[in-house]
Design an enzyme around this catalytic site. Structure first.
Site, PDB file in Angstrom:
ATOM      1  CD  GLU A  85      -7.055 -28.184  -8.730  1.00 23.84           C
ATOM      2  OE1 GLU A  85      -6.396 -27.138  -8.929  1.00 23.84           O
ATOM      3  OE2 GLU A  85      -7.600 -28.815  -9.644  1.00 23.84           O
ATOM      4  CG  HIS A 128      -7.508 -14.676 -13.633  1.00 24.16           C
ATOM      5  ND1 HIS A 128      -6.710 -15.762 -13.367  1.00 24.16           N
ATOM      6  CD2 HIS A 128      -7.786 -14.112 -12.445  1.00 24.16           C
ATOM      7  CE1 HIS A 128      -6.545 -15.858 -12.064  1.00 24.16           C
ATOM      8  NE2 HIS A 128      -7.172 -14.865 -11.475  1.00 24.16           N
ATOM      9  NE  ARG A 149     -12.303 -19.783 -26.029  1.00 20.86           N
ATOM     10  CZ  ARG A 149     -12.060 -20.011 -24.751  1.00 20.86           C
ATOM     11  NH1 ARG A 149     -12.889 -20.756 -24.053  1.00 20.86           N
ATOM     12  NH2 ARG A 149     -10.993 -19.514 -24.155  1.00 20.86           N
TER      13      ARG A 149
HETATM   14  C1  MV4 Z   1      -4.453 -22.943 -10.309  1.00 21.75           C
HETATM   15  C2  MV4 Z   1      -3.332 -22.167  -9.930  1.00 21.75           C
HETATM   16  C3  MV4 Z   1      -2.502 -22.684  -8.968  1.00 21.75           C
HETATM   17  N1  MV4 Z   1      -2.752 -23.882  -8.388  1.00 21.75           N
HETATM   18  N2  MV4 Z   1      -4.653 -24.145  -9.735  1.00 21.75           N
HETATM   19  C4  MV4 Z   1      -6.585 -19.555 -12.868  1.00 21.75           C
HETATM   20  C5  MV4 Z   1      -7.829 -19.604 -13.684  1.00 21.75           C
HETATM   21  C6  MV4 Z   1      -8.202 -21.030 -13.801  1.00 21.75           C
HETATM   22  N3  MV4 Z   1      -8.401 -21.385 -15.192  1.00 21.75           N
HETATM   23  C7  MV4 Z   1      -7.111 -21.810 -13.177  1.00 21.75           C
HETATM   24  N4  MV4 Z   1      -6.181 -20.886 -12.607  1.00 21.75           N
HETATM   25  C8  MV4 Z   1      -5.195 -21.292 -11.768  1.00 21.75           C
HETATM   26  N5  MV4 Z   1      -5.339 -22.509 -11.208  1.00 21.75           N
HETATM   27  C9  MV4 Z   1      -3.822 -24.580  -8.794  1.00 21.75           C
HETATM   28  N6  MV4 Z   1      -4.064 -25.768  -8.207  1.00 21.75           N
HETATM   29  C10 MV4 Z   1      -3.141 -20.948 -10.540  1.00 21.75           C
HETATM   30  C11 MV4 Z   1      -4.067 -20.497 -11.462  1.00 21.75           C
HETATM   31  C12 MV4 Z   1      -3.777 -19.220 -12.054  1.00 21.75           C
HETATM   32  C13 MV4 Z   1      -3.554 -19.103 -13.430  1.00 21.75           C
HETATM   33  C14 MV4 Z   1      -3.631 -20.204 -14.290  1.00 21.75           C
HETATM   34  C15 MV4 Z   1      -3.411 -20.064 -15.632  1.00 21.75           C
HETATM   35  C16 MV4 Z   1      -3.105 -18.801 -16.151  1.00 21.75           C
HETATM   36  C17 MV4 Z   1      -3.039 -17.718 -15.334  1.00 21.75           C
HETATM   37  C18 MV4 Z   1      -3.262 -17.848 -13.966  1.00 21.75           C
HETATM   38  C19 MV4 Z   1      -3.175 -16.733 -13.137  1.00 21.75           C
HETATM   39  C20 MV4 Z   1      -3.384 -16.865 -11.800  1.00 21.75           C
HETATM   40  C21 MV4 Z   1      -3.704 -18.106 -11.266  1.00 21.75           C
END
Ligand code: MV4
Length: 506
Positions: free
Chosen positions: A204, A239, A296
């Site tokens: 992505e 996270h 959930r």
């Molecule tokens: C991302 C992102 C940046 N760009 N996707 C982290 C865990 C997973 N559930 C998805 N996550 C992320 N996806 C793209 N394309 C950054 C994160 C991310 C993040 C997302 C939500 C809450 C905290 C986070 C911490 C670091 C990275």
């Protein structure tokens, strides 16, 4: 669809969420059965239920994750339904099927919905026929590295390689430029393979400093799906969320409606019923993109309850009985503002290292606009076998500022000694200008927090005492008095400090 009356529920969980579920059951006149491991024999959730059954040895894999024993316990006690809480078996589609096969009701969405949403790729594909904004990327597992490299070039760097299975940032790799693509891709695949037994990854566009905003939804078995607005959960470390609020400081009416509609469509795409959460990431332009759906009840559900007045556990139970949701989208309104901070037995001054031991003193804050969901009491040991979250502190106020100020007061009132907790860090957040102004992202900890900030922190009262002592000493030497500078305040002073030690030095 005929509705059945549930009269007894087994709760396949422990700690605060089990107590939380028992409260709703009591109000509905439903009997409860707790399960517990040998480590939790004396835990409060065991006493709070009408009945309790031991399901095995302390490690979760031998107790709270033993689906067979849990189903057997439900049969033995005559419970008609199982509520999984969060974690443990809550998003296990195989367990959901086994519960059904045993003639019991699983208070959760269908096994099919759990399964689809358990895979990020399957979820992306399921929702692709609806008009849901998604991060530019590919919708299939990477098979061929050369092919994926071409796709990455089209999307544009930086790129994020993501594992389709699991979560928690495992198997996730940022690729800054093409030269690193192959190496990071291989790392992500092997990490995903070892963590989830599934090496499927996809790519992505990488969003640099996103905000994490999620929408609570409720669906019934009659096709009604409603959204209960957003929660912002950007303040996290490793996270794991630490501070959440509802509503978000940056979402306006128009954005809220658009996100709500997208979330309802995600739920429609998998014929969703029950409570669920649709996660989005939001970029600096406030454009939002669908990430995944959690099938959930979430840890942070109380803040949605505070601002909507809806008891989400009661709704889950009524939906599982086959009832229609008794209110409409237009009946739902946001009232006030709510913040949750998670009390983990961790040391924020030491890289958030888990910190176990006996809680010598434990007393929770009280008063207007305060809710504490805990599963813990004075004299208890924090077991090493489970998650280190021991409580959630939730405040409610007429507006965001009141909810924040109330949180600071509540943290000051919260007495926990014997172990270190994340509370001082949470107070740091509540006082930080980035949080107060709403100008923050998931990079908050990285951008604004250093452990030394906690050591240097003092409460106003402690600061005043210290200054008075210094001034007395200076008075003796006939020197110019000092005053409190506001720099400590800007430094986001918090709770317990080493001022006491310093005071005894004077
Ligand atoms: C991302 C992102 C940046 N760009 N996707 C982290 C865990 C997973 N559930 C998805 N996550 C992320 N996806 C793209 N394309 C950054 C994160 C991310 C993040 C997302 C939500 C809450 C905290 C986070 C911490 C670091 C990275």
């Amino acid at each position: 669809m005929n509705s059945t009356k549930i009269t007894k529920i087994l709760i396949a969980n422990r700690g605060e969420i089990t107590l939380r579920i028992i409260r709703s059951c009591k109000e509905m006149g439903i009997k409860t059965v707790a399960v517990f491991s040998e480590a939790d024999r004396l835990a409060p959730h065991v006493r709070a239920a009408d009945e309790a059954i031991c399901v095995g040895a302390p490690p979760s894999s031998e107790s709270y994750l033993r689906g067979d024993k849990i189903i057997e316990a439900a049969k033995t006690t005559g419970a008609e339904a199982i509520h999984p809480g969060y974690g443990f078996l809550s998003e296990n589609a195989d367990f959901a099927r086994k519960v059904k096969e045993a003639g019991l009701i699983f208070i959760a969405p269908s096994p099919e919905a759990i399964e689809v949403m358990g895979s990020k790729l399957a979820a992306k594909n399921a929702v692709s026929k609806y008009d849901i904004p998604m991060v530019p990327g590919i919708n299939h597992a990477v098979e061929d590295i050369a092919e994926a490299k071409k796709e990455a070039a089209q999307i544009g760097y930086p790129i994020l390689v993501k594992a389709s299975a699991g979560g928690g940032g495992k198997g996730m790799r940022v690729v800054e430029k093409e030269e690193e693509f192959e190496e990071q891709m291989k790392r992500a695949v092997s990490e995903a393979q070892s963590a989830f037994g599934d090496g499927a990854v996809f790519i992505e566009k990488y969003i640099g400093s996103p905000r994490h905003i999620e929408i609570q939804i409720l669906g019934d078995m009659h096709g009604n799906i409603l959204y209960l607005f957003e929660r912002e959960c950007s303040i996290q470390r490793r996270h794991q969320k630490v501070v959440e609020e509802a509503p978000s400081a940056v979402v306006n009416e128009k954005m809220r409606k658009a996100m709500g509609k997208a979330a309802v469509n995600v739920a429609k795409a998998c014929n969703y019923y029950g409570a669920g959460t649709v996660e989005f990431i939001v970029d600096e332009n406030l454009d939002f993109y669908f990430l995944e759906m959690n099938t959930r009840l979430q840890v942070e559900h109380p803040i949605t309850e505070q601002i909507t007045g809806i008891d989400l556990v009661k709704e889950q139970i009524k939906i599982a009985e086959g009832k229609e949701i008794s209110f409409k989208q237009e009946d739902l309104k946001i009232n006030g503002h709510s913040i949750e901070v998670r009390v983990y037995a961790e040391d924020p001054a030491n890289n958030f290292l888990p910190n176990v031991g006996k809680v010598v003193e434990y007393d929770t804050p009280k008063g207007l606009g305060i809710r504490v969901d805990d599963g813990f009491e004075q004299g208890m040991e924090v077991p090493i076998f489970y998650d280190s979250m021991i409580a959630k502190l939730i405040t409610f106020g007429a507006n965001r500022e009141e909810a924040m100020d109330r949180m600071i007061r509540a943290i000051d009132e919260y007495k926990i000694s014997g172990i270190q907790t994340t509370l001082p860090f949470c107070k740091f957040v509540m006082k930080h200008e980035a949080f107060r102004s709403g100008n923050f992202s998931t990079k908050f900890v990285e951008n604004h927090f250093k452990p030394e900030y906690l050591d240097a922190q003092t409460s106003k009262e402690e600061e005043e005492i210290a200054v008075a002592i210094v001034n007395q000493l200076l008075e003796k030497g006939k020197k110019k008095n000092i005053t409190i500078s506001n720099s400590a305040e800007k430094n986001n002073s918090t709770g317990m400090s080493d001022w006491r030690k310093k005071r005894s030095m004077f």
